[in-house]
Design an enzyme around this catalytic site. Structure first.
Site, mmCIF file in Angstrom:
data_model
loop_
_atom_site.group_PDB
_atom_site.id
_atom_site.type_symbol
_atom_site.label_atom_id
_atom_site.label_comp_id
_atom_site.label_asym_id
_atom_site.label_seq_id
_atom_site.Cartn_x
_atom_site.Cartn_y
_atom_site.Cartn_z
ATOM 1 N N ASP A 193 50.761 -18.238 40.549
ATOM 2 C CA ASP A 193 52.088 -18.628 40.064
ATOM 3 C C ASP A 193 53.100 -18.015 41.036
ATOM 4 O OD1 ASP A 193 54.561 -18.802 38.861
ATOM 5 O OD2 ASP A 193 53.853 -18.230 36.862
ATOM 6 N N THR A 219 58.148 -22.477 39.594
ATOM 7 C CA THR A 219 59.401 -23.045 39.114
ATOM 8 C C THR A 219 60.155 -23.538 40.347
ATOM 9 O OG1 THR A 219 60.368 -20.844 39.234
ATOM 10 C CG2 THR A 219 59.657 -21.596 37.066
ATOM 11 N N LYS A 222 64.322 -20.867 41.443
ATOM 12 C CA LYS A 222 64.546 -19.473 41.866
ATOM 13 C C LYS A 222 64.829 -19.490 43.369
ATOM 14 C CE LYS A 222 61.859 -17.530 38.051
ATOM 15 N NZ LYS A 222 60.995 -18.546 37.417
ATOM 16 N N ARG A 228 66.457 -26.425 37.331
ATOM 17 C CA ARG A 228 65.474 -25.729 36.496
ATOM 18 C C ARG A 228 64.295 -26.664 36.260
ATOM 19 N NH1 ARG A 228 67.898 -21.379 34.986
ATOM 20 N NH2 ARG A 228 66.063 -20.752 33.849
HETATM 21 N N1 DSN Z 1 61.371 -16.737 34.952
HETATM 22 C C1 DSN Z 1 61.172 -15.417 34.517
HETATM 23 C C2 DSN Z 1 61.994 -14.477 35.310
HETATM 24 O O1 DSN Z 1 63.156 -14.197 35.023
HETATM 25 O O2 DSN Z 1 61.443 -13.983 36.257
HETATM 26 C C3 DSN Z 1 61.366 -15.304 33.064
HETATM 27 O O3 DSN Z 1 60.518 -16.212 32.439
#
Ligand code: DSN
Length: 424
Positions: A193, A219, A222, A228
């Site tokens: 991940d 994800t 980030k 998102r």
């Molecule tokens: N996405 C995570 C984070 O803030 O790293 C929280 O689920």
């Protein structure tokens, strides 16, 4: 109907908060105008259950092209052969992987949440802990680095079906080759991940997990600086080791099991407006300008970690290889909760975070997590990092002094208010 000022006033208020403050939450970032525009488009009106070319609704000719573009751009970004871009978030991506690979009760070996792992890696309060039998490795108390010997010892003892690597609060790179050698000894599948360092991996600044880890999730919001959402990726597709067959009697590939686990397994209609925004972000990340941005993120993080160390703060593992750092505040006599609350008073946003071997509860914690992806998007360079660390230190050393917190807040606004939300 008249304009919904109640909501749009709040959106304006949030934009002001984002513009004026210093955003240091390691999992946040600011998106480009075109990512935002794609998210707010008419694509939100379309139902498209299924995959491009295999939908359960008519009128999907255009969204098929959108989704295919997102897949192709993601494949190029990570040099992979297969991707599913539909998971609504990282948790949904990880849920789909467990649905494809595990039966209830199967064993997972994941990174301890309190050492930097994620809820979906086996925490008892999450589906991953409720549905499966979980074991955890952590970091070495002496070094703060992942303890691969412990990972190996537990893997050989427990024979987990899935080993999960990756973290929410770990500032060091991962030894994917070592993890693969451990997994091969016990016949486990590896899920990497990479939600936090995905952009750094795409830019070639950190180890590449794809040759060693069977399945990779991330994800997209980030370090990747997209909307998102989540994605699932494979560089090497493979026959599922459990012999699950197609109707024609051939063994199903992992890609096929993962597609089914996303839809119909765990999600309904994909968010095609978000998939379009993912496609825009992947194209942006395929550029040289993005690589320059990623290098700046790491340079800012390393400069910041050193500046904290110079002021006597205790950084777990002593520094960072990526965009983030975890600060143990116990030597300063502070809890993570106190620090987060005081910093918010000065419009500096971080999150309280457990540190390895923490003695406080998750609601209090002994640490804070800091990341530089968002401030770097706003144009902050190494030259301004000492000033930011000074502002943080002033807050933490004067957490009950309202006048000083207000003075810091003015300095924060002076530094940030004139910077755009997004720069290359
Ligand atoms: N996405 C995570 C984070 O803030 O790293 C929280 O689920």
């Amino acid at each position: 109907m008249s304009r919904d000022t109640a909501i749009f006033d709040l959106i304006a208020e949030e934009k002001k908060r984002q513009l004026e403050g210093i955003e240091l939450i390691a999992s946040e970032n600011f998106v480009s105008d075109q990512v935002m525009e794609a998210m707010g488009s008419v694509l939100t009106n379309k139902y498209a259950e299924g995959l491009p070319g295999k939908r359960y609704y008519g009128g999907c000719e255009v969204v098929d092209k959108v989704e295919n573009l997102a897949i192709e751009r993601l494949k190029k970004l990570f040099n992979i052969t297969w991707a599913n871009v539909q998971p609504h978030a990282g948790s949904q991506a990880n849920y789909a992987v467990t649905l494809a690979c595990l039966e209830p009760g199967d064993k997972i070996l994941g990174f301890d949440l309190s050492h930097g792992g994620h809820l979906t890696h086996g925490s008892p309060v999450n589906f991953s802990g409720k549905r499966f039998t979980n074991f955890f490795y952590g970091v070495s108390k002496e070094t703060g680095y992942v303890d691969y010997d412990q990972m190996e010892e537990i893997a050989l003892r427990e024979n987990p079906k899935l080993i999960i690597c990756g973290a929410s609060a770990y500032s060091r790179d991962w030894d994917y080759e070592r993890i693969r050698s451990i997994a091969d000894q016990c016949g486990a599948i590896i899920l990497a991940d990479i939600s936090h360092p995905a952009g750094l991996i795409a830019a070639g600044l950190l180890n590449d997990p794809f040759d060693h880890c069977h399945i990779v999730t991330t994800t997209t919001h980030k370090t990747l600086r997209g909307p998102r959402g989540g994605v699932i990726m494979l560089r090497h597709d493979f026959e599922n080791p459990w012999g699950i067959k197609t109707k024609k009697g051939t063994v199903r590939k992992m890609s096929s099991l993962l597609d089914s686990a996303v839809f119909p397994g765990s999600q309904g209609g994909p968010l095609e407006h978000v998939i379009a925004a993912k496609a825009v972000a992947f194209e942006e990340a395929n550029s040289e300008a993005y690589k320059t941005y990623m290098k700046q993120v790491v340079a800012n993080a390393q400069k910041m970690a050193q500046a904290f160390v110079d002021k006597g703060y205790d950084i777990i593992s002593g520094g960072t290889d990526n965009h983030s750092m975890l600060i143990d505040l116990r030597s300063k006599g502070l809890t993570g909760k106190d620090a987060e609350n005081a910093l918010v008073e000065a419009d500096i946003t971080v999150n309280k975070n457990m540190v390895p071997f923490d003695t406080e509860s998750p609601f209090v914690t002994s640490g804070i997590r800091i990341g530089t992806a968002a401030i770097t998007t706003r144009g902050i360079k190494e030259g301004q990092i000492d000033q930011i660390v000074d502002l943080i230190d002033r807050v933490l050393m004067n957490k009950d002094n309202t006048d000083e917190l207000n003075a810091v807040k003015s300095d924060v606004h002076a530094l940030m208010s004139n910077l755009p939300l997004f720069t290359w």
